[in-house]
Write a protein that holds these residues in place. Sequence first.
Motif, PDB file in Angstrom:
ATOM      1  N   GLY A  41       9.442  -1.068  13.300  1.00 37.52           N
ATOM      2  CA  GLY A  41       9.644  -2.542  13.105  1.00 37.52           C
ATOM      3  C   GLY A  41       8.537  -3.074  12.740  1.00 37.52           C
ATOM      4  N   CYS A  42       8.031  -3.600  12.227  1.00 41.02           N
ATOM      5  CA  CYS A  42       6.878  -4.901  11.479  1.00 41.02           C
ATOM      6  C   CYS A  42       7.368  -6.379  11.252  1.00 41.02           C
ATOM      7  CB  CYS A  42       5.908  -4.334  10.760  1.00 41.02           C
ATOM      8  SG  CYS A  42       4.622  -4.932  10.247  1.00 41.02           S
ATOM      9  N   PRO A  43       6.572  -7.029  11.946  1.00 41.95           N
ATOM     10  CA  PRO A  43       6.744  -8.439  11.733  1.00 41.95           C
ATOM     11  C   PRO A  43       6.523  -8.661  10.008  1.00 41.95           C
ATOM     12  CG  PRO A  43       5.165  -8.357  12.650  1.00 41.95           C
ATOM     13  CD  PRO A  43       5.580  -7.285  13.230  1.00 41.95           C
ATOM     14  N   CYS A  44       7.067  -9.490   9.135  1.00 45.08           N
ATOM     15  CA  CYS A  44       6.737  -9.955   7.929  1.00 45.08           C
ATOM     16  C   CYS A  44       4.899 -10.499   7.750  1.00 45.08           C
ATOM     17  CB  CYS A  44       7.997 -10.488   7.789  1.00 45.08           C
ATOM     18  SG  CYS A  44       7.983 -11.003   5.666  1.00 45.08           S
ATOM     19  N   GLY A  45       5.014 -10.353   6.860  1.00 46.80           N
ATOM     20  CA  GLY A  45       3.354 -11.568   6.737  1.00 46.80           C
ATOM     21  C   GLY A  45       1.886  -9.943   6.490  1.00 46.80           C
ATOM     22  N   ASP A  46       1.169 -10.739   6.988  1.00 47.07           N
ATOM     23  CA  ASP A  46      -0.028  -9.444   7.065  1.00 47.07           C
ATOM     24  C   ASP A  46       0.205  -8.206   7.132  1.00 47.07           C
ATOM     25  OD1 ASP A  46      -0.963 -11.925   5.609  1.00 47.07           O
ATOM     26  OD2 ASP A  46      -2.792 -12.970   6.668  1.00 47.07           O
ATOM     27  N   ALA A  47       0.772  -8.160   8.727  1.00 48.22           N
ATOM     28  CA  ALA A  47       0.583  -7.670   9.753  1.00 48.22           C
ATOM     29  C   ALA A  47       1.469  -6.465   9.016  1.00 48.22           C
ATOM     30  CB  ALA A  47       1.601  -7.404  10.555  1.00 48.22           C
ATOM     31  N   THR A  48       2.614  -6.471   7.826  1.00 48.26           N
ATOM     32  CA  THR A  48       2.800  -5.176   6.719  1.00 48.26           C
ATOM     33  C   THR A  48       2.450  -4.577   6.723  1.00 48.26           C
ATOM     34  OG1 THR A  48       5.332  -7.227   6.891  1.00 48.26           O
ATOM     35  CG2 THR A  48       5.235  -5.351   5.877  1.00 48.26           C
ATOM     36  N   VAL A  49       1.769  -5.609   6.383  1.00 45.28           N
ATOM     37  CA  VAL A  49       0.631  -5.224   4.516  1.00 45.28           C
ATOM     38  C   VAL A  49      -0.503  -4.559   5.624  1.00 45.28           C
ATOM     39  CG1 VAL A  49      -1.046  -5.237   3.015  1.00 45.28           C
ATOM     40  CG2 VAL A  49       0.909  -7.437   2.525  1.00 45.28           C
ATOM     41  N   GLU A  50      -0.916  -4.532   6.902  1.00 44.60           N
ATOM     42  CA  GLU A  50      -1.812  -3.475   7.425  1.00 44.60           C
ATOM     43  C   GLU A  50      -1.176  -2.559   7.489  1.00 44.60           C
ATOM     44  OE1 GLU A  50      -3.173  -6.394  10.674  1.00 44.60           O
ATOM     45  OE2 GLU A  50      -3.976  -7.653   9.328  1.00 44.60           O
ATOM     46  N   ALA A  51      -0.140  -1.868   8.350  1.00 51.63           N
ATOM     47  CA  ALA A  51       0.904  -0.966   8.243  1.00 51.63           C
ATOM     48  C   ALA A  51       0.977  -0.321   7.518  1.00 51.63           C
ATOM     49  CB  ALA A  51       1.566  -1.793   9.190  1.00 51.63           C
ATOM     50  N   VAL A  52       1.123  -1.018   6.418  1.00 50.93           N
ATOM     51  CA  VAL A  52       1.673  -0.039   5.224  1.00 50.93           C
ATOM     52  C   VAL A  52       0.169   0.666   5.073  1.00 50.93           C
ATOM     53  CG1 VAL A  52       1.747   0.098   2.686  1.00 50.93           C
ATOM     54  CG2 VAL A  52       3.247  -1.187   3.895  1.00 50.93           C
ATOM     55  N   LEU A  53      -0.848   0.637   4.523  1.00 51.03           N
ATOM     56  CA  LEU A  53      -2.091   0.749   4.487  1.00 51.03           C
ATOM     57  C   LEU A  53      -2.931   1.354   5.624  1.00 51.03           C
ATOM     58  CD1 LEU A  53      -3.481  -1.923   2.504  1.00 51.03           C
ATOM     59  CD2 LEU A  53      -2.619  -0.339   1.502  1.00 51.03           C
ATOM     60  N   ALA A  54      -2.520   1.751   7.061  1.00 48.44           N
ATOM     61  CA  ALA A  54      -2.816   2.396   8.153  1.00 48.44           C
ATOM     62  C   ALA A  54      -2.206   3.503   7.857  1.00 48.44           C
ATOM     63  CB  ALA A  54      -2.003   2.015   9.171  1.00 48.44           C
ATOM     64  N   THR A  55      -3.181   4.616   8.486  1.00 49.55           N
ATOM     65  CA  THR A  55      -3.191   6.415   8.096  1.00 49.55           C
ATOM     66  C   THR A  55      -2.665   6.327   9.581  1.00 49.55           C
ATOM     67  OG1 THR A  55      -5.972   6.252   8.040  1.00 49.55           O
ATOM     68  CG2 THR A  55      -3.645   6.211   7.082  1.00 49.55           C
ATOM     69  N   SER A  56      -2.471   6.094  11.304  1.00 48.72           N
ATOM     70  CA  SER A  56      -2.128   5.968  11.889  1.00 48.72           C
ATOM     71  C   SER A  56      -1.146   7.256  11.872  1.00 48.72           C
ATOM     72  CB  SER A  56      -1.546   5.781  12.866  1.00 48.72           C
ATOM     73  OG  SER A  56      -0.431   4.513  12.899  1.00 48.72           O
ATOM     74  N   PRO A  57      -0.967   8.316  12.876  1.00 46.81           N
ATOM     75  CA  PRO A  57       0.078   9.183  13.353  1.00 46.81           C
ATOM     76  C   PRO A  57       1.785   7.844  12.379  1.00 46.81           C
ATOM     77  CG  PRO A  57      -1.601   9.744  14.923  1.00 46.81           C
ATOM     78  CD  PRO A  57      -2.050   8.273  14.251  1.00 46.81           C
ATOM     79  N   THR A  58       1.883   7.171  13.067  1.00 46.04           N
ATOM     80  CA  THR A  58       3.177   6.687  13.230  1.00 46.04           C
ATOM     81  C   THR A  58       3.556   5.764  11.413  1.00 46.04           C
ATOM     82  OG1 THR A  58       2.765   5.428  15.219  1.00 46.04           O
ATOM     83  CG2 THR A  58       4.308   5.164  13.222  1.00 46.04           C
ATOM     84  N   GLN A  59       2.737   5.705  10.865  1.00 44.41           N
ATOM     85  CA  GLN A  59       2.612   5.117   9.409  1.00 44.41           C
ATOM     86  C   GLN A  59       1.614   5.995   8.487  1.00 44.41           C
ATOM     87  OE1 GLN A  59       4.256   2.789   9.130  1.00 44.41           O
ATOM     88  NE2 GLN A  59       4.019   1.414  10.812  1.00 44.41           N
ATOM     89  N   ALA A  60       1.434   7.214   9.124  1.00 45.52           N
ATOM     90  CA  ALA A  60       0.942   8.221   7.571  1.00 45.52           C
ATOM     91  C   ALA A  60       1.770   8.572   7.038  1.00 45.52           C
ATOM     92  CB  ALA A  60      -0.192   9.777   8.587  1.00 45.52           C
ATOM     93  N   ASP A  61       3.642   9.055   7.468  1.00 45.86           N
ATOM     94  CA  ASP A  61       4.857   8.989   6.944  1.00 45.86           C
ATOM     95  C   ASP A  61       4.907   8.410   5.941  1.00 45.86           C
ATOM     96  OD1 ASP A  61       4.182  12.317   6.693  1.00 45.86           O
ATOM     97  OD2 ASP A  61       3.748  11.864   9.075  1.00 45.86           O
ATOM     98  N   LEU A  62       4.725   7.459   6.215  1.00 47.82           N
ATOM     99  CA  LEU A  62       5.457   6.313   5.531  1.00 47.82           C
ATOM    100  C   LEU A  62       6.151   6.225   4.076  1.00 47.82           C
ATOM    101  CD1 LEU A  62       6.873   3.501   6.188  1.00 47.82           C
ATOM    102  CD2 LEU A  62       4.632   2.472   4.839  1.00 47.82           C
ATOM    103  N   GLN A  63       7.630   6.661   4.624  1.00 45.18           N
ATOM    104  CA  GLN A  63       7.648   6.420   2.716  1.00 45.18           C
ATOM    105  C   GLN A  63       9.350   5.439   2.179  1.00 45.18           C
ATOM    106  OE1 GLN A  63       7.350   9.385   0.875  1.00 45.18           O
ATOM    107  NE2 GLN A  63       6.391  10.548   2.852  1.00 45.18           N
TER     108      GLN A  63
END
Length: 653
Positions: A41-63
């Motif tokens: 999960g992620c809140p809406c707004g700037d945090a979302t875009v930061e999460a999408v552009l992250a390459t942490s183990p959690t987000q590296a495989d975001l599809q």
Amino acid sequence: MNPATHVLVVSADEDWRTEVVQGLNQAAGRLDNSLGLMAVGCPCGDATVEAVLATSPTQADLQVVVIDHGPRGASSTGAPAVRTAQRIIEARPELSLYMVLEDDADKLLVEQLASDAVDGYFFRGEHDYNGWFRIIAAEVAEKAETPFYDALKAYVAQAKDSWHTPGHGGGDSFKGSPWVGDFYDFVGEQMLRADLSVSVPELDSLLHPMGVIAQSQKLAAKAFGARKTYFATNGTSTANKVIFQTLLAPGDKLLLDRNCHKSVHHGVILSGARPVYLDSSVNRHYGIFGPVPKATLAAAIEAHPDAKVLILTSCTYDGLRYDLKPIIAMAHAAGIKVIIDEAWFGHARFHPELRPTALECGADYATQSTHKILSAFSQASMVHVNDPGFDEHLFRENFNMHASTSPQYNLIASLDVARKQAVMEGYRLLDRSLKFAHELREKINATGAFRVLELDDLLPDEVKGDGIRLDPTKLTIDISQSGYSADELRDELIGRYNIQVEKNTHNTLTLLLTIGTTRSKVSRLFDAMLRLAKEKRAPRAYARVPEAPRFTELACLPRDAFYEAGERLPLLDEQGQPNAALTGRVCCDQIVPYPPGIPVLVPGQVIEANIVAYLVRLLQTQKSIDLHGLALVDGEMHLRVLSEAERRALPSR
């Protein structure tokens, strides 16, 4: 290794977000989950875009991203949700995007703002997380399909007896041979078994795809943002020629960057087009050719309103990227189609630091060497088409004129696989490469003997206000303080340290970082550069490469000059001086010093004395440069030129 697939659930409503994440993860535990789907999960707004552009183990495989539009009547939350969707689309267009709506009224708003990129909708009132999970899993599975590669694997696994071409019969001709048996072991059984004939109908036809090749090309078009995509198994060189012959009839005018790849100049000959050559900018200190100045392009477009086509190279071999959007807009306003040779930039779609791509800037055609940075085999390329007036039949006829009737199926499979990898993990791999590039810049600069050139170092003065950017995956290293010549340094790297560089000028080396660049390779390169720097040779003065002459003029169409027999005149006269008899004659061939591979003469061009002097000086002083296009006659270099009778008989330009 099993994949991991993360689904980002975005909502300003924390309770709802938690419920959906738990629901999807519970479904993942109950249902078939071979793709490893997991919701976060992620809140809406700037945090979302930061999460999408992250390459942490959690987000590296975001599809997949699932965005909550908000509850009924919550217009204040709905608008930010749509803006978040737009920002995600702009940053990561390869991600699958689903919107969660209260009712169809919300859908109308979303469709107005972001409909092209939304892959599907869910409704807030439905809590069928098993159903949501199946839909998301099916979406990811479709993105991960490799129709041609799968069909090829399946056919090879059937172990059919071959009574058709190729003659090695799936590798059987090599087995047990005392002379060539090692080739079987070197290449591998599966590679040879997959080298098949067009006699296998279930593997489709590259010349008239209706099955698995057509499906793979459709997936590639979606991945790269094109209306149509075509696979090419004989490189971007041929792709450029095919487009030229599709868009240009004999005598049609086109505008082209003089420093385009030689295949573009070959395309001019084959199409019979009437070229208007535009001199590129030149960084004389480093011997690097840059983009054509924007002012030059604007003037050419205004002066030649009858031009049919403009072709540019972006990025260049050295990583210089045009600010394409205003240039393409100018061309389109004049009714000119735009082709962008993106041979060195086929990876750009999959990382926001590298975008926008040529297609995103409005180009009608883009050709890409999928093998240069991505994982396709050598010669494997793609043609992307966004031309609203595209004539598919004419393109196909020209494509088939150049394509082999016996295409190499392993190349087609590699394009299918390279597209899948770019979509599923390209962002993560490119982000790693970009971090390696930044790290290498700092470490190489710290040696004191070598310096990685920045954009301002590379740009010729005449284009410094043109909005040009640099592809950071291409590192150009100034070696002038190392005490080595470029040839010596290149030989030291390959001989002592097993490191092969991409290219060099007289005082630079170029390194290419790809998705295949690893931490170990980075470490070995830096170790080699540091050891060489510690030798502390005295800096040396470098003799500049002679400056290439500007373009002169055409006496006739390149095609007309090329297809005449001509006569051969020596480059040097009997006293060993530049042959004055060549001055004023018309060249029949393309004369290309390599590197950098930019023509000094093209067919139909009038030869001037300074051009002859330049070629002679290159031969005498630049031993590492090859001169393509000269004819060797009795041990001496000759130029093929029109005879006086041929020139009189030809129509003028």
